[in-house]
Scaffold this motif. Structure first.
Motif, PDB file in Angstrom:
ATOM      1  N   VAL A  86       0.822  -1.207   0.000  1.00  0.00           N
ATOM      2  CA  VAL A  86       0.000   0.000   0.000  1.00  0.00           C
ATOM      3  C   VAL A  86       0.860   1.263   0.000  1.00  0.00           C
ATOM      4  N   LEU A  87       1.899   1.288   0.817  1.00  0.00           N
ATOM      5  CA  LEU A  87       2.672   2.507   1.026  1.00  0.00           C
ATOM      6  C   LEU A  87       3.905   2.624   0.142  1.00  0.00           C
ATOM      7  N   GLY A  88       4.263   1.558  -0.576  1.00  0.00           N
ATOM      8  CA  GLY A  88       5.474   1.607  -1.367  1.00  0.00           C
ATOM      9  C   GLY A  88       6.700   1.750  -0.472  1.00  0.00           C
ATOM     10  N   ARG A  89       7.771   2.289  -1.008  1.00  0.00           N
ATOM     11  CA  ARG A  89       8.991   2.500  -0.217  1.00  0.00           C
ATOM     12  C   ARG A  89       9.050   3.959   0.228  1.00  0.00           C
ATOM     13  N   GLY A  90       8.101   4.308   1.090  1.00  0.00           N
ATOM     14  CA  GLY A  90       8.005   5.667   1.593  1.00  0.00           C
ATOM     15  C   GLY A  90       8.655   5.807   2.950  1.00  0.00           C
ATOM     16  N   LEU A  91       8.390   6.929   3.595  1.00  0.00           N
ATOM     17  CA  LEU A  91       9.031   7.251   4.861  1.00  0.00           C
ATOM     18  C   LEU A  91       8.732   6.213   5.939  1.00  0.00           C
ATOM     19  N   LEU A  92       7.531   5.664   5.942  1.00  0.00           N
ATOM     20  CA  LEU A  92       7.136   4.714   6.974  1.00  0.00           C
ATOM     21  C   LEU A  92       7.695   3.311   6.748  1.00  0.00           C
ATOM     22  N   THR A  93       8.130   3.028   5.538  1.00  0.00           N
ATOM     23  CA  THR A  93       8.573   1.665   5.240  1.00  0.00           C
ATOM     24  C   THR A  93      10.037   1.564   4.826  1.00  0.00           C
ATOM     25  N   SER A  94      10.706   2.680   4.632  1.00  0.00           N
ATOM     26  CA  SER A  94      12.111   2.655   4.224  1.00  0.00           C
ATOM     27  C   SER A  94      13.017   2.765   5.438  1.00  0.00           C
ATOM     28  N   GLU A  95      14.307   2.631   5.229  1.00  0.00           N
ATOM     29  CA  GLU A  95      15.286   2.784   6.299  1.00  0.00           C
ATOM     30  C   GLU A  95      16.638   3.132   5.692  1.00  0.00           C
TER      31      GLU A  95
END
Length: 246
Positions: A86-95
Motif C-alpha cells: 500500500v505505502l510503497g517504499r516511503g518514509l514509513l517503510t524505508s530505512e
C-alpha cells in the motif's frame, strides 16, 4: 502504570513450540488478545508464531527506547514487505540512507509556518463538512470521519480537492487495507500478492484504486502552479527507482 523493564529477566508469554495456536488467536481478535497478554505477562511479552519469536512492547519508556534511543540497531521486520503493498517504499517503510533522504525532503513541508497554515486549512475543510450535517438527520459518523480525513489530507498535503467519488473510492480502499492488515492470515503469513485468495484479490483492487486517485492528483499538480506543500516537495524532486513499489 507499571515501571519500564530495567532488568535482564527474560520476558514471559503464551506457550507454544511453533505458535500455531498463537497465530489463530491473533487473527481471531488481535487487539483484545494483545491487551490480555500485556495484563498477564507484563510490559514485554515473548511468544512464538509460526516458529518465530515475537515481542510485544507496551510501556511508553520501552517503546521510546526501541523507536528512538536504540533506533540505529533496530531493523524493520520482514513483514514490512506486506505494508509496502500500500505505502510503497516511503518514509514509513524505508530505512537507512533512503529514509534519511526522504525525511529531509519531507521536513520542508512541516516547518512551524506550514503547520500553522495546515491548521487553517483543516478548519476550513471542517466548516464545509459541518454544512453537510443536519441536526434532524441520521449520520454515519464513521463514514463522515473517513470522508473528512480524506478531504483534509487532499487539501493539506496535496493542495487539491477531492470529489465525492474519489473520497468514496479512497475510503473504501482504506477499509479493505485496514481489515487486511488487522486480521488477515495472508498478511501474517506474508502470502505473495499474486496468490488469488479472496483477500489478496480485494487488496490488489484496493491498492490499484488508491494508486489511480493519487496519480491523478500528481498529474494535475504537475500541470498547474508549483506549491510548497508536501506534494510540492515530492513532485519537485526526481523520484528514485528504489522508492517505487516492489
Amino acid at each position: 502504570m507499571s515501571a519500564a523493564v530495567t532488568s535482564l529477566t527474560p520476558p514471559t508469554g503464551p506457550s507454544g513450540t511453533f505458535g500455531v495456536r498463537n497465530l489463530v488467536r491473533f487473527v481471531r481478535g488481535n487487539l483484545p488478545w494483545l491487551r490480555r497478554l500485556a495484563t498477564e505477562h507484563g510490559d514485554i511479552v515473548r511468544m512464538k508464531m509460526l516458529g518465530r519469536w515475537w515481542f510485544i512492547v507496551s510501556h511508553p519508556d520501552d517503546i521510546e527506547r526501541v523507536l528512538v534511543k536504540d533506533a540505529r540497531v533496530m531493523k524493520r521486520d520482514s513483514g514490512i514487505g506486506i505494508v509496502r503493498r500500500v505505502l510503497g517504499r516511503g518514509l514509513l517503510t524505508s530505512e537507512g540512507d533512503l529514509w534519511k533522504r526522504q525525511r529531509k525532503l519531507m521536513s520542508q513541508a512541516f516547518t512551524p509556518k506550514r503547520i500553522a497554515e495546515y491548521a487553517t486549512a483543516m478548519v476550513r475543510v471542517g466548516d464545509v463538512a459541518l454544512k453537510r450535517w443536519r441536526i434532524d438527520a441520521t449520520t454515519n459518523l464513521h463514514q463522515e470521519m473517513s470522508r473528512l480525513t480524506m478531504e483534509v489530507v487532499a487539501d493539506v498535503l496535496f493542495g487539491a480537492s477531492m470529489d465525492a467519488a474519489d473520497v468514496e473510492t479512497v475510503s473504501g480502499a482504506m477499509e479493505v487495507a485496514n481489515e487486511f492488515f488487522s486480521g488477515s492470515p495472508e498478511a501474517m503469513l506474508k502470502v505473495p500478492k499474486w496468490v488469488p485468495t479472496p483477500r489478496n484479490v480485494g487488496m490488489n483492487r484496493a491498492v490499484a484504486a488508491l494508486d489511480r486517485v493519487v496519480y491523478e492528483i500528481i498529474a494535475k499538480r504537475r500541470e498547474g502552479q508549483a506549491k510548497s506543500d508536501l506534494l510540492g516537495t515530492r513532485t519537485g524532486a526526481r523520484a528514485l527507482p528504489s522508492e517505487s513499489k516492489p
